[in-house]
Design a protein around this motif. Structure first.
Motif, PDB file in Angstrom:
ATOM      1  N   TRP A   1      60.208  37.414 -45.223  1.00 49.64           N
ATOM      2  CA  TRP A   1      58.927  36.180 -44.940  1.00 49.64           C
ATOM      3  C   TRP A   1      57.827  37.198 -44.325  1.00 49.64           C
ATOM      4  CZ3 TRP A   1      57.325  35.928 -40.071  1.00 49.64           C
ATOM      5  CH2 TRP A   1      58.076  36.424 -39.014  1.00 49.64           C
TER       6      TRP A   1
ATOM      7  N   ALA B   1      55.381  32.908 -46.622  1.00 46.69           N
ATOM      8  CA  ALA B   1      55.783  33.294 -47.809  1.00 46.69           C
ATOM      9  C   ALA B   1      57.177  33.453 -47.744  1.00 46.69           C
ATOM     10  CB  ALA B   1      54.914  34.293 -48.568  1.00 46.69           C
TER      11      ALA B   1
ATOM     12  N   GLN C   1      60.758  35.049 -49.441  1.00 46.74           N
ATOM     13  CA  GLN C   1      61.612  35.348 -50.496  1.00 46.74           C
ATOM     14  C   GLN C   1      63.188  35.453 -50.166  1.00 46.74           C
ATOM     15  OE1 GLN C   1      59.905  38.950 -52.557  1.00 46.74           O
ATOM     16  NE2 GLN C   1      61.945  39.818 -52.626  1.00 46.74           N
TER      17      GLN C   1
ATOM     18  N   VAL D   1      60.843  32.816 -54.902  1.00 52.69           N
ATOM     19  CA  VAL D   1      59.810  33.344 -53.684  1.00 52.69           C
ATOM     20  C   VAL D   1      59.233  31.724 -53.417  1.00 52.69           C
ATOM     21  CG1 VAL D   1      57.418  33.931 -53.354  1.00 52.69           C
ATOM     22  CG2 VAL D   1      58.998  35.369 -54.476  1.00 52.69           C
TER      23      VAL D   1
ATOM     24  N   GLU E   1      56.006  29.544 -51.316  1.00 52.88           N
ATOM     25  CA  GLU E   1      54.938  29.806 -50.443  1.00 52.88           C
ATOM     26  C   GLU E   1      54.478  28.367 -50.144  1.00 52.88           C
ATOM     27  OE1 GLU E   1      51.651  31.638 -52.087  1.00 52.88           O
ATOM     28  OE2 GLU E   1      52.664  33.508 -52.438  1.00 52.88           O
TER      29      GLU E   1
END
Length: 199
Positions: A138, A158, A160, A171, A173
């Protein structure tokens, strides 16, 4: 209403009751062979429809649809019995209660009993499974402005996520308010799941 263990202690569906007559149109010897072939299909060997047509030629099915209904009925009985962990003797008794002759029920149950462990294993492998979470990375970006909006001044999180054996990356966001809601809802789900787990 009658309840059947091979149906999860529920009443047998009407469509299966209607197809019991089709199952009686072949001899018990052929029933054992046909049930064995249905089990092979469950275990991953493709069904040889031409062989089924050959073995049921004397059954005088009115159409190919009758043969497909025959196969679907046997398949459903075997999968349902394995799903609810029913032994062969109980399955035989319950099939007789539905109107299947004893010899036919015994033929299905013999094929079922010889393969029940493998059937359960294949059903277990096909059941719904969530992929394991491998890694979480992150970062927090603080965006002051963008080409679309001149004054944003908000943090963006964000995430991942790496999931599954192959480590596929996803991903996400989001803003901090949405992330807080997600975390709260995941905690609620975790609490509910912990309450459902066997003690």
């Amino acid at each position: 209403k009658m309840r059947f263990r091979f149906y999860g202690d529920q009443d047998c569906p009407d469509w299966l009751l209607a197809e019991i007559n089709l199952l009686t149109r072949v001899s018990s010897v052929k029933m054992k062979i046909l049930a064995g072939n249905v089990i092979k299909d469950i275990l991953g060997t493709p069904l040889d429809f031409a062989k089924f047509e050959q073995l049921t030629a004397d059954a005088k099915f009115e159409s190919a649809g009758d043969l497909k209904a025959f196969i679907a009925s046997v398949h459903h009985i075997i999968v349902s019995a394995a799903k609810y962990d029913v032994d062969g003797e109980t399955l035989s008794n319950e099939l007789q209660q539905l109107g299947l002759p004893k010899e036919h029920a015994t033929a299905i149950c013999k094929a079922y009993g010889d393969n029940v462990a493998a059937i359960r294993e294949i059903l277990r492998s096909r059941s719904l499974r969530l992929w394991g979470l491998g890694a979480v990375d992150w970062r927090v970006d603080y965006v002051f402005s963008s080409s679309a909006v001149l004054d944003v001044a908000a943090p963006v999180v964000a995430l991942q996520l790496s999931v599954g054996d192959a480590g596929a990356k996803h991903v996400l966001e989001t803003d901090t308010a949405t992330l807080a809601t997600l975390i709260s809802e995941l905690k609620q789900a975790q609490t509910i799941m912990a309450g459902l787990a066997p003690q």
